[in-house]
Write a protein that holds these residues in place. Structure first.
Motif, mmCIF file in Angstrom:
data_model
loop_
_atom_site.group_PDB
_atom_site.id
_atom_site.type_symbol
_atom_site.label_atom_id
_atom_site.label_comp_id
_atom_site.label_asym_id
_atom_site.label_seq_id
_atom_site.Cartn_x
_atom_site.Cartn_y
_atom_site.Cartn_z
ATOM 1 N N SER A 5 17.554 20.557 -40.848
ATOM 2 C CA SER A 5 18.680 21.282 -41.428
ATOM 3 C C SER A 5 18.658 22.721 -40.964
ATOM 4 O O SER A 5 17.618 23.344 -40.892
ATOM 5 C CB SER A 5 18.606 21.252 -42.962
ATOM 6 O OG SER A 5 18.643 19.923 -43.417
ATOM 7 N N ASP A 202 32.038 20.451 -46.264
ATOM 8 C CA ASP A 202 30.801 19.776 -45.890
ATOM 9 C C ASP A 202 29.615 20.729 -45.825
ATOM 10 O O ASP A 202 28.478 20.309 -46.006
ATOM 11 C CB ASP A 202 30.962 19.078 -44.530
ATOM 12 C CG ASP A 202 31.955 17.927 -44.597
ATOM 13 O OD1 ASP A 202 32.005 17.245 -45.636
ATOM 14 O OD2 ASP A 202 32.682 17.719 -43.609
ATOM 15 N N THR A 203 29.870 22.010 -45.516
ATOM 16 C CA THR A 203 28.772 22.955 -45.358
ATOM 17 C C THR A 203 29.007 24.209 -46.189
ATOM 18 O O THR A 203 30.150 24.606 -46.430
ATOM 19 C CB THR A 203 28.584 23.375 -43.890
ATOM 20 O OG1 THR A 203 29.710 24.172 -43.475
ATOM 21 C CG2 THR A 203 28.466 22.152 -42.984
ATOM 22 N N TYR A 207 32.396 26.723 -46.608
ATOM 23 C CA TYR A 207 32.864 26.967 -47.975
ATOM 24 C C TYR A 207 32.835 28.456 -48.327
ATOM 25 O O TYR A 207 33.751 28.969 -48.973
ATOM 26 C CB TYR A 207 31.998 26.189 -48.965
ATOM 27 C CG TYR A 207 32.272 26.555 -50.406
ATOM 28 C CD1 TYR A 207 33.363 26.009 -51.082
ATOM 29 C CD2 TYR A 207 31.455 27.456 -51.082
ATOM 30 C CE1 TYR A 207 33.625 26.357 -52.394
ATOM 31 C CE2 TYR A 207 31.713 27.808 -52.387
ATOM 32 C CZ TYR A 207 32.802 27.259 -53.045
ATOM 33 O OH TYR A 207 33.068 27.610 -54.338
ATOM 34 N N ILE A 277 27.915 21.594 -53.094
ATOM 35 C CA ILE A 277 27.951 21.569 -51.627
ATOM 36 C C ILE A 277 26.542 21.730 -51.068
ATOM 37 O O ILE A 277 26.123 21.018 -50.151
ATOM 38 C CB ILE A 277 28.881 22.677 -51.095
ATOM 39 C CG1 ILE A 277 30.321 22.370 -51.509
ATOM 40 C CG2 ILE A 277 28.777 22.794 -49.573
ATOM 41 C CD1 ILE A 277 31.296 23.463 -51.202
ATOM 42 N N LYS A 280 24.504 18.522 -51.629
ATOM 43 C CA LYS A 280 24.828 17.451 -50.686
ATOM 44 C C LYS A 280 24.350 17.782 -49.284
ATOM 45 O O LYS A 280 23.763 16.925 -48.591
ATOM 46 C CB LYS A 280 26.341 17.227 -50.681
ATOM 47 C CG LYS A 280 26.790 16.112 -49.745
ATOM 48 C CD LYS A 280 28.297 15.920 -49.813
ATOM 49 C CE LYS A 280 28.755 14.817 -48.862
ATOM 50 N NZ LYS A 280 30.237 14.638 -48.912
ATOM 51 N N GLN A 281 24.563 19.017 -48.839
ATOM 52 C CA GLN A 281 24.222 19.390 -47.466
ATOM 53 C C GLN A 281 22.724 19.337 -47.213
ATOM 54 O O GLN A 281 22.278 18.888 -46.145
ATOM 55 C CB GLN A 281 24.751 20.794 -47.160
ATOM 56 C CG GLN A 281 24.499 21.248 -45.728
ATOM 57 C CD GLN A 281 25.073 22.626 -45.451
ATOM 58 O OE1 GLN A 281 25.705 23.234 -46.305
ATOM 59 N NE2 GLN A 281 24.843 23.137 -44.239
ATOM 60 N N TYR A 282 21.934 19.776 -48.196
ATOM 61 C CA TYR A 282 20.485 19.870 -47.994
ATOM 62 C C TYR A 282 19.682 18.888 -48.841
ATOM 63 O O TYR A 282 18.465 18.971 -48.895
ATOM 64 C CB TYR A 282 20.032 21.308 -48.256
ATOM 65 C CG TYR A 282 20.603 22.261 -47.242
ATOM 66 C CD1 TYR A 282 20.131 22.282 -45.931
ATOM 67 C CD2 TYR A 282 21.649 23.113 -47.577
ATOM 68 C CE1 TYR A 282 20.678 23.130 -44.985
ATOM 69 C CE2 TYR A 282 22.205 23.973 -46.639
ATOM 70 C CZ TYR A 282 21.716 23.970 -45.347
ATOM 71 O OH TYR A 282 22.265 24.803 -44.406
ATOM 72 N N LYS A 283 20.407 17.974 -49.516
ATOM 73 C CA LYS A 283 19.760 16.927 -50.317
ATOM 74 C C LYS A 283 18.795 17.542 -51.339
ATOM 75 O O LYS A 283 17.624 17.156 -51.443
ATOM 76 C CB LYS A 283 19.030 15.939 -49.408
ATOM 77 C CG LYS A 283 19.966 15.185 -48.459
ATOM 78 C CD LYS A 283 19.206 14.219 -47.568
ATOM 79 C CE LYS A 283 20.160 13.383 -46.722
ATOM 80 N NZ LYS A 283 21.095 14.185 -45.912
#
Length: 349
Positions: A5, A202-203, A207, A277, A280-283
């Motif tokens: 990431s 998504d990122t 955002y 966000i 989700k992006q970085y779990k």
């Protein structure tokens, strides 16, 4: 966070050296004192008693807070008279003063009060519009935008909401004909962009740039100038462009950090908060995502401070730009402090 990431923002874990910062950023003192940027308009607030507040900027409150707060009361009364059954979150009041008294502590009282009434109305409007489907919300935004310049609308429920804004443009112009176009333009731009994105991002990078606009930073900054009776010329705007954008990122992400406390349980078709966000992006878990967001805000505050020094250097420490940079720091600090303590984002306070 996985090793694969990446972030476009380079986060630094080094502790900032605040001793090298110039005097235009006043330091916190153990008790209330007059703001170093004004001997008459504002009083310094001590933030250490509220550990959830993470800002590194100073915080002050306007000496005429009670009069300024009446602008918010007027807005709320007008809105509730029109839509008595609507559900509203607590308004701009806070335990240390009204939001706008804290964000624009050195502004002219009558201008701060009118700005309070206008943006308080926008906040109440925001509470109502969140439950309107996206296509319908765009129509209402257009009607509100047109009402700011006196364009009549056909009578219906949507034009009723727009009617709340119909005299604001005229009132701003009466106070300051020269400064009015920029302030009214910022309000119209906000409404144009408010619902421009229909799907989640998504990122966090994408955002953040959207949120900078969507949070209403342009309105807050334009009113900040207007309440202080300063107007940056084209050259000054261009020289301070990166600084302006950086400050907007701070305000948008700061709002998300504290508003998530109430927004996390609210339904809606437009997910406008950085926390999910980042998750989700970085779990990441929700808790880890909020820690991540805190670090991101501090990073952007540091970047904003750095860019402030560059702006002042480029403009030769002109009195106008020193005043502008001082005011911006107070607005960002005030936004964070108020958000971390207000009933709007902290139910039960």
């Amino acid at each position: 966070m996985s090793k694969s990431s990446t972030l476009r923002f380079k986060l630094s874990l080094k502790r900032p050296n605040f001793n090298v910062l110039p005097n235009f950023i006043p330091r916190h003192k153990p008790s209330l004192s007059q703001s170093s940027t004004s001997s008459t308009s504002s009083t310094k607030l001590e933030t250490s008693s509220e550990p959830q507040c993470i800002t590194t900027f100073p915080v002050c409150v306007h000496k005429d807070d009670s009069q300024i707060s009446q602008g918010a009361v007027d807005a709320r009364n007008n809105f509730q008279h029109l839509l008595p059954d609507a559900n509203y979150r607590p308004h701009s009041a806070g335990p240390y003063g009204n939001f706008f008294s804290i964000c624009w502590p050195d502004g002219k009282m009558e201008r701060v009060k009118l700005g309070t009434e206008i943006i308080e109305t926008l906040w109440l409007y925001d509470d109502v519009i969140e439950d309107v489907p996206h296509s319908g919300a765009l129509e209402v935004h257009a009607r509100v935008r047109d009402s700011l310049v006196g364009t009549p609308a056909k009578a219906n429920s949507k034009s009723q909401i727009a009617s709340l804004f119909k005299d604001f443009g005229e009132r701003i112009t009466r106070m300051d004909k020269d400064g009015a176009p920029r302030v009214i333009g910022s309000l119209k731009s906000y409404l144009d962009n408010y619902d421009s994105q229909k799907t989640p991002f998504d990122t966090i990078e994408e955002y953040t740039e959207f949120r900078r606009v969507n949070v209403g930073f342009g309105i807050m900054e334009s009113f900040m100038q207007w309440t202080l009776d300063i107007h940056l010329n084209e050259t000054e705007v261009e020289l301070s462009r990166d600084y302006y954008l950086s400050a907007g990122r701070v305000m948008g992400l700061t709002n998300d950090l504290y508003s998530w406390n109430v927004e996390r349980t609210e339904p809606g078709d437009r997910q406008w908060n950085a926390v999910p966000i980042i998750m989700k992006q970085y779990k990441l878990s929700e808790e880890d995502a909020t820690v991540f967001l805190r670090g991101l805000i501090v990073y952007h505050e540091q970047q904003t401070r750095k860019l402030a020094l560059e702006v002042l250097k480029r403009t030769g420490d002109s009195p106008k730009m020193v005043k502008y940079v001082n005011a911006m720091g107070l607005m960002l600090g005030g936004n964070c402090f108020w958000s971390s303590t207000c009933p709007r984002y902290n139910p039960g306070r």
